[in-house]
Design a protein around this motif. Structure first.
Motif, PDB file in Angstrom:
ATOM      1  N   PRO A 114      26.848  47.518  25.389  1.00 52.80           N
ATOM      2  CA  PRO A 114      26.893  46.269  26.160  1.00 52.80           C
ATOM      3  C   PRO A 114      28.326  45.893  26.474  1.00 52.80           C
ATOM      4  O   PRO A 114      29.253  46.246  25.750  1.00 52.80           O
ATOM      5  N   PRO A 115      28.528  45.220  27.599  1.00 52.45           N
ATOM      6  CA  PRO A 115      29.897  44.821  27.959  1.00 52.45           C
ATOM      7  C   PRO A 115      30.498  43.894  26.907  1.00 52.45           C
ATOM      8  O   PRO A 115      29.801  43.082  26.297  1.00 52.45           O
ATOM      9  N   SER A 116      31.770  44.035  26.684  1.00 50.63           N
ATOM     10  CA  SER A 116      32.446  43.215  25.681  1.00 50.63           C
ATOM     11  C   SER A 116      32.499  41.759  26.145  1.00 50.63           C
ATOM     12  O   SER A 116      32.730  41.480  27.330  1.00 50.63           O
ATOM     13  N   PRO A 117      32.280  40.822  25.234  1.00 51.68           N
ATOM     14  CA  PRO A 117      32.359  39.411  25.630  1.00 51.68           C
ATOM     15  C   PRO A 117      33.791  39.038  25.963  1.00 51.68           C
ATOM     16  O   PRO A 117      34.746  39.669  25.510  1.00 51.68           O
ATOM     17  N   PRO A 118      33.963  38.016  26.772  1.00 47.90           N
ATOM     18  CA  PRO A 118      35.335  37.600  27.114  1.00 47.90           C
ATOM     19  C   PRO A 118      36.043  37.035  25.892  1.00 47.90           C
ATOM     20  O   PRO A 118      35.421  36.478  24.978  1.00 47.90           O
ATOM     21  N   THR A 119      37.336  37.186  25.874  1.00 47.52           N
ATOM     22  CA  THR A 119      38.134  36.599  24.800  1.00 47.52           C
ATOM     23  C   THR A 119      38.473  35.145  25.079  1.00 47.52           C
ATOM     24  O   THR A 119      38.786  34.391  24.158  1.00 47.52           O
ATOM     25  N   LEU A 120      38.408  34.750  26.350  1.00 50.50           N
ATOM     26  CA  LEU A 120      38.722  33.367  26.715  1.00 50.50           C
ATOM     27  C   LEU A 120      37.797  32.907  27.831  1.00 50.50           C
ATOM     28  O   LEU A 120      37.603  33.618  28.817  1.00 50.50           O
TER      29      LEU A 120
ATOM     30  N   VAL B 208      38.090  28.686  24.111  1.00 53.65           N
ATOM     31  CA  VAL B 208      37.682  28.014  25.351  1.00 53.65           C
ATOM     32  C   VAL B 208      38.808  27.094  25.793  1.00 53.65           C
ATOM     33  O   VAL B 208      39.302  26.277  25.004  1.00 53.65           O
ATOM     34  N   ALA B 209      39.215  27.258  27.048  1.00 54.83           N
ATOM     35  CA  ALA B 209      40.189  26.352  27.658  1.00 54.83           C
ATOM     36  C   ALA B 209      39.440  25.380  28.564  1.00 54.83           C
ATOM     37  O   ALA B 209      38.558  25.784  29.324  1.00 54.83           O
ATOM     38  N   VAL B 210      39.781  24.112  28.463  1.00 56.68           N
ATOM     39  CA  VAL B 210      39.183  23.074  29.303  1.00 56.68           C
ATOM     40  C   VAL B 210      40.284  22.462  30.148  1.00 56.68           C
ATOM     41  O   VAL B 210      41.353  22.109  29.629  1.00 56.68           O
ATOM     42  N   MET B 211      40.036  22.355  31.446  1.00 50.26           N
ATOM     43  CA  MET B 211      41.037  21.791  32.350  1.00 50.26           C
ATOM     44  C   MET B 211      40.347  21.136  33.530  1.00 50.26           C
ATOM     45  O   MET B 211      39.173  21.416  33.824  1.00 50.26           O
ATOM     46  N   ASP B 212      41.067  20.231  34.202  1.00 49.95           N
ATOM     47  CA  ASP B 212      40.545  19.580  35.397  1.00 49.95           C
ATOM     48  C   ASP B 212      40.680  20.520  36.592  1.00 49.95           C
ATOM     49  O   ASP B 212      41.437  21.490  36.562  1.00 49.95           O
ATOM     50  N   CYS B 213      39.962  20.187  37.665  1.00 49.90           N
ATOM     51  CA  CYS B 213      39.925  21.079  38.819  1.00 49.90           C
ATOM     52  C   CYS B 213      40.939  20.705  39.895  1.00 49.90           C
ATOM     53  O   CYS B 213      41.060  21.417  40.896  1.00 49.90           O
ATOM     54  N   ASP B 214      41.675  19.603  39.715  1.00 49.97           N
ATOM     55  CA  ASP B 214      42.554  19.133  40.788  1.00 49.97           C
ATOM     56  C   ASP B 214      43.948  19.738  40.739  1.00 49.97           C
ATOM     57  O   ASP B 214      44.842  19.310  41.476  1.00 49.97           O
ATOM     58  N   LEU B 215      44.162  20.712  39.827  1.00 48.83           N
ATOM     59  CA  LEU B 215      45.422  21.444  39.687  1.00 48.83           C
ATOM     60  C   LEU B 215      46.561  20.576  39.178  1.00 48.83           C
ATOM     61  O   LEU B 215      47.718  20.983  39.224  1.00 48.83           O
ATOM     62  N   GLN B 216      46.266  19.378  38.661  1.00 44.69           N
ATOM     63  CA  GLN B 216      47.293  18.641  37.931  1.00 44.69           C
ATOM     64  C   GLN B 216      47.548  19.294  36.575  1.00 44.69           C
ATOM     65  O   GLN B 216      48.628  19.139  36.014  1.00 44.69           O
ATOM     66  N   ASP B 217      46.542  19.992  36.054  1.00 40.76           N
ATOM     67  CA  ASP B 217      46.711  20.825  34.868  1.00 40.76           C
ATOM     68  C   ASP B 217      47.083  22.227  35.334  1.00 40.76           C
ATOM     69  O   ASP B 217      46.315  22.878  36.054  1.00 40.76           O
ATOM     70  N   ALA B 218      48.239  22.713  34.951  1.00 44.84           N
ATOM     71  CA  ALA B 218      48.734  23.998  35.446  1.00 44.84           C
ATOM     72  C   ALA B 218      48.050  25.156  34.729  1.00 44.84           C
ATOM     73  O   ALA B 218      48.147  25.270  33.500  1.00 44.84           O
ATOM     74  N   PRO B 219      47.346  26.043  35.456  1.00 53.30           N
ATOM     75  CA  PRO B 219      46.734  27.211  34.803  1.00 53.30           C
ATOM     76  C   PRO B 219      47.757  28.116  34.130  1.00 53.30           C
ATOM     77  O   PRO B 219      47.426  28.821  33.165  1.00 53.30           O
ATOM     78  N   GLU B 220      48.990  28.110  34.609  1.00 52.82           N
ATOM     79  CA  GLU B 220      50.022  28.968  34.031  1.00 52.82           C
ATOM     80  C   GLU B 220      50.366  28.581  32.595  1.00 52.82           C
ATOM     81  O   GLU B 220      51.009  29.365  31.869  1.00 52.82           O
TER      82      GLU B 220
END
Length: 340
Positions: free
Chosen positions: A25-31, A115-127
């Motif tokens: 089976p495919p490996s589960p995601p780490t994040l 698990v990372a939680v963030m808003d969708c408006d890009l005020q939280d930087a994915p980087e």
């Protein structure tokens, strides 16, 4: 016998069917990256691209985009991104259940060890997620992103500061107005959160309630990419009231103290009136003072009953045990209807 041998000659046995080799089976995601989406259809694609670039294939990640019945057609964009990127999964809620319910919908479907939680408006930087993840892997269950250089309006920053100060006083737990939903959380934290049955949910407060090891890293707060905040003054006040009623019983204790104070004051007034009577200095009771006293006491009583009624309503809401959200559709599972 010869006839049977002839039939076997002309009708040979079918070849043996060989089962294919079993595949792992495919490996589960780490994040898993969980993002509630509302009013931000225009920046969802950039959000996904920046999340993928932040890891550049060095992590097995999945991006869960939870469409909280966004009015701008975000679901069509999410389905398109799910077809283009195998790391993207989409959930569409049947109606608008609110940001925190959408976060919990994503948590329930997340498969990653963190698990990372963030808003969708890009005020939280994915980087910033790789840095938060690296700190979490050092044994910290909760790693908050502490917003620096906030780009919100002065009114929003002031109301946020006042709300968190008030909430910290009511709950007895210090609150940081610079910390919101953005952060990385271990699987242990996620499992604890999913076991909490409250109907009114506030993600950062419930994370803090767990008491697990936590840390915070400074992250620069960016400008909102598209649209504007869905929380106007009325919605923010309603959310604040629900959070206070769900996470603190101090208003009830304040009502008790108020009742005791009014009773002590009334007792003192009675003693003063008796002393004036026996000392012979009793005057004619004034109509204004009597009316004022009646209205004051009635107002205090109605206020106390209203506070108790709000808590009774909260208990009634929780007693119905309704699901906090309903998932109408998932990417890759057309027509499914599941609640949680």
């Amino acid at each position: 016998m010869s006839i049977a041998r002839g039939l076997r000659h002309y009708c040979p046995a079918p070849p043996q069917r060989r089962d294919p080799m079993p595949t792992a089976p495919p490996s589960p995601p780490t994040l898993s990256i969980v993002t509630p989406v509302y009013g931000c259809a225009g920046c969802v694609e950039e959000l996904v691209e920046r999340c993928l670039r932040a890891f550049d294939g060095h992590e097995r990640i999945e991006i869960l985009l939870v469409d909280d019945a966004s009015p701008d057609g975000a679901w069509a964009r999410i389905e398109e991104l799910a077809l283009r990127h195998p790391q993207v999964r989409g959930l569409r809620l049947s109606r608008n259940f609110g940001q925190h319910a959408a976060i919990y919908a994503g948590l329930e479907h997340a498969r990653g060890a963190h698990v990372a939680v963030m808003d969708c408006d890009l005020q939280d930087a994915p980087e910033a997620i790789p840095s938060l993840l690296a700190r979490a892997r050092e044994g910290v269950d909760i790693v908050h992103a502490q917003r620096t250089g906030r780009r919100d309006t002065l009114g929003k920053r002031l109301s946020s500061w006042c709300f968190y100060r008030l909430l910290g006083w009511l709950s007895g737990v210090p609150q940081d107005h610079r910390v919101a939903n953005f952060g990385v959380y271990s699987r242990r934290v996620v499992e604890l959160l999913l076991r909490m049955p409250e109907s009114e949910r506030c993600f950062p407060l419930m994370v803090r309630w767990t008491g697990l090891p936590s840390d915070s890293l400074p992250v620069v707060h960016a400008e909102r990419a598209v649209g504007r905040s869905a929380y106007d003054l009325r919605k923010a006040a309603r959310l604040a009231l629900s959070i206070v009623l769900s996470h603190s019983d101090k208003p009830l204790r304040l009502v008790v103290k108020l009742g005791m104070g009014v009773s002590l004051f009334s007792f003192a007034v009675v003693l003063a009136a008796v002393w004036l009577y026996f000392s012979g200095r009793t005057g004619v009771a004034g109509y204004t003072s009597i009316i004022a006293s009646i209205w004051l006491l009635c107002g205090i009583l109605m206020f106390c009953v209203g506070v108790v009624g709000l808590y009774v309503g909260q208990v009634f809401k929780d007693s119905k045990r309704r699901p906090a959200f309903v998932v109408e559709r998932e990417t890759g599972a057309e027509g499914s209807l599941a609640d949680a």
